[in-house]
Write an enzyme that holds these catalytic residues in place. Structure first.
Site: not given
Length: 549
Positions: A221, A251
């Site tokens: 993010d 991620g």
């Protein structure tokens, strides 16, 4: 790295024929096996001709199709042509419960006559019809205002990749899954590998956005946080923030990606299954509105959030778990257990503007323009992949959790972006119609815009990307360690609001102010650590656009 994709024939535009198609073709690998293939508005049905058993009939829902292409092999002795359709249906996981998208390719050989040109034209007719029907069958959620990206298009996708995100597998994910999906869906793109912190932010701040149909992030993010803030630092921010944004998870937290999958209503998925789900949504190209929150920091800087703000327990876990990044998404569980062992109480003042006292949403934001940038729905003359690797040997990306004051070094001094009509100056009292929380001892404060705080934490199950709300949670001091652990375990299924925890409070708000009094602690915005001190924020409903289906 340049990769050429066969140029689509001009005739491969969506076909509005509502009567469907029927044909008989051979298997692409075995000419002795023949199939009857019928295309209707919502499904492609395949039946082996040598069998009348329903077990040899397969029906593919066209909402699961991302593309279809026709081609001819380079063999002058072979007059046949082929068309191949690409589906990503939900199927039962191998040796596991639940469903996830899994790739299925259906390829047929067309050899109706001894004329290679005629056979290729027939294959193209089928590819055109399947593609057109799949476009008309995009799944839409009730109550969501959509516009569309049509593939192929003249404007390219800028695909930004942080090779160090998560466990450092972003490029592996791209070459293992995403590259093929983009090719199948005829999505033209340029691969940009970020080299250092703030690279993406600076890039989109200066880019000629008329050349880009969308900005897509293959990372965590944090990279999207850079992109959103870079767009809103531009002189033409009102047009820039309308650039379609996409997310492909690579991620540790992947909260926005998990939220997008949650909004589809299907079973939760993680890891590469979540990547396939988001890749599918990208290829389908539906655009919905995305809310942002503007956050004013004590230094006078303003940043924008698409995901969350955290203070206290959650922020500390996010920051402290960086040392466990090598274990991937499990870092948050490890960090939670470590922080539980030395539970802190955080002192501060919290105030908010509840929805009941806020202006109507139509007064808070300009309407979302449903028109697309010029050329997005035009046919593509050449569909190719370019790789822009700007000196791989220079400094690589540092941790996502860098202090925002470091990020702001290149930020223009003049603030841009929408005005904050709901917020007083940070050094002034909050308006009298705001609610002020009684007591100043907290375990955590969490302001959510999306449903998920991470892949496996459904923190705001009622949230959607464009509901115009900040979902504000706080936990008062006095909760025991076992009770707090039960709360987070319940959050994995979004059930924490139903366990009647007296220390947990949930409010739907339009604006808030947080004034920490404790010297210890951290504040994160979209997982990025920001300067510690008083701050406030307000919702800006639907000002960005998100590729969500």
């Amino acid at each position: 790295m340049d990769k050429d994709i066969p140029e689509p024939d001009a005739s491969l535009e969506p076909n509005g024929d509502e009567n469907g198609l029927y044909g008989e073709f051979t298997d692409s690998l075995n000419a002795k096996v023949r199939y009857s293939v019928s295309l209707r508005e919502s499904a492609l049905t395949i039946q082996k001709i040598s069998s009348s058993s329903d077990r040899d009939k397969v029906i593919f829902n066209l909402t699961d199709c991302i593309g279809c292409r026709a081609y001819k092999v380079e063999d002058d002795a072979d007059v046949g042509a082929f068309f191949v359709a690409y589906f990503y249906p939900f199927k039962r996981r191998w040796m596991s419960t639940g469903m996830s998208r899994q790739r299925v390719e259906q390829c047929f050989r067309v050899s109706l006559v001894q004329d290679s040109v005629a056979n290729l034209q027939e294959a193209e007719r089928w590819a055109r019809a399947i593609r057109g029907a799949s476009i008309r069958q995009k799944a839409r959620r009730d109550g969501v205002v959509y516009s569309e990206l049509r593939w192929p298009c003249k404007s390219r996708v800028m695909l930004l990749v942080n090779p160090q995100s998560g466990r450092g597998q972003a490029l592996q994910y791209f070459y293992g899954h995403i590259e093929a999906m983009l090719t199948e869906a005829l999505v033209p793109y340029t691969l940009v590998i970020t080299e250092h912190q703030n690279h993406a932010r600076a890039l989109v701040r200066e880019a000629d956005l008329t050349q880009w149909g969308a900005l897509v992030i293959l990372s965590g993010d944090g990279l999207l946080f850079e992109v959103v803030n870079g767009l809103l630092e531009r002189e033409d921010w009102e047009e820039a923030i309308q650039t379609p944004l996409g997310i492909l998870p690579a991620g540790s937290g992947n909260a926005l990606a998990a939220s997008l999958h949650h909004y589809t209503g299907f079973d939760p998925v993680w890891g590469e299954e979540l990547l396939l789900s988001c890749g599918f949504l990208l290829c389908k190209g539906l655009l919905s509105r995305l809310d942002l929150v503007s956050i004013h920091l004590a230094s006078g800087r303003r940043i924008f959030s698409f995901l969350s703000l955290a203070w206290g327990f959650v922020a500390d876990v996010d920051i402290e778990s960086e040392r466990y990044r090598h274990v991937g998404a499990m870092r948050f569980m490890v960090g939670t257990l470590v922080r539980l062992a030395s539970l802190r109480v955080y002192q501060g003042r919290l105030a908010f503007l509840p929805v009941r006292d806020a202006p109507a949403s139509s007064d808070l934001h300009p309407s979302l323009c449903s028109s697309l940038p010029a050329g997005l729905d035009s046919s593509l003359n050449q569909n190719s992949c370019e790789s822009m690797n700007l000196n791989r040997n220079t400094a690589r990306n540092s941790s996502n959790n860098a202090i925002t004051t470091m990020l702001a070094e290149s930020q223009p001094s003049k603030q841009k972006g929408p005005s904050d009509s709901l917020l007083p100056d940070l050094d002034q009292p909050v308006p009298g119609h705001w609610d002020v929380v009684k007591g100043e001892d907290f375990i955590l404060v969490l302001a959510m815009l999306q449903s998920n705080l991470s892949q496996d934490l459904l923190a705001a199950p009622e949230a959607t990307a464009d509901d115009g709300l900040i979902h504000l949670f706080y936990v008062r001091a006095g909760i025991s360690r076992p009770a707090l652990l039960r709360l987070f375990l319940a959050m994995e299924k979004g059930a924490h609001l139903s366990i009647d925890c007296p220390h947990l409070v949930y409010e739907k708000v339009r604006a808030f102010r947080l004034e920490p009094r404790s010297s210890e602690g951290a504040i994160t915005v979209d997982g990025e650590q920001v300067e510690y001190g008083p701050l406030q924020g307000q919702i800006h409903e639907g000002i960005a656009r998100l590729i969500s289906g």
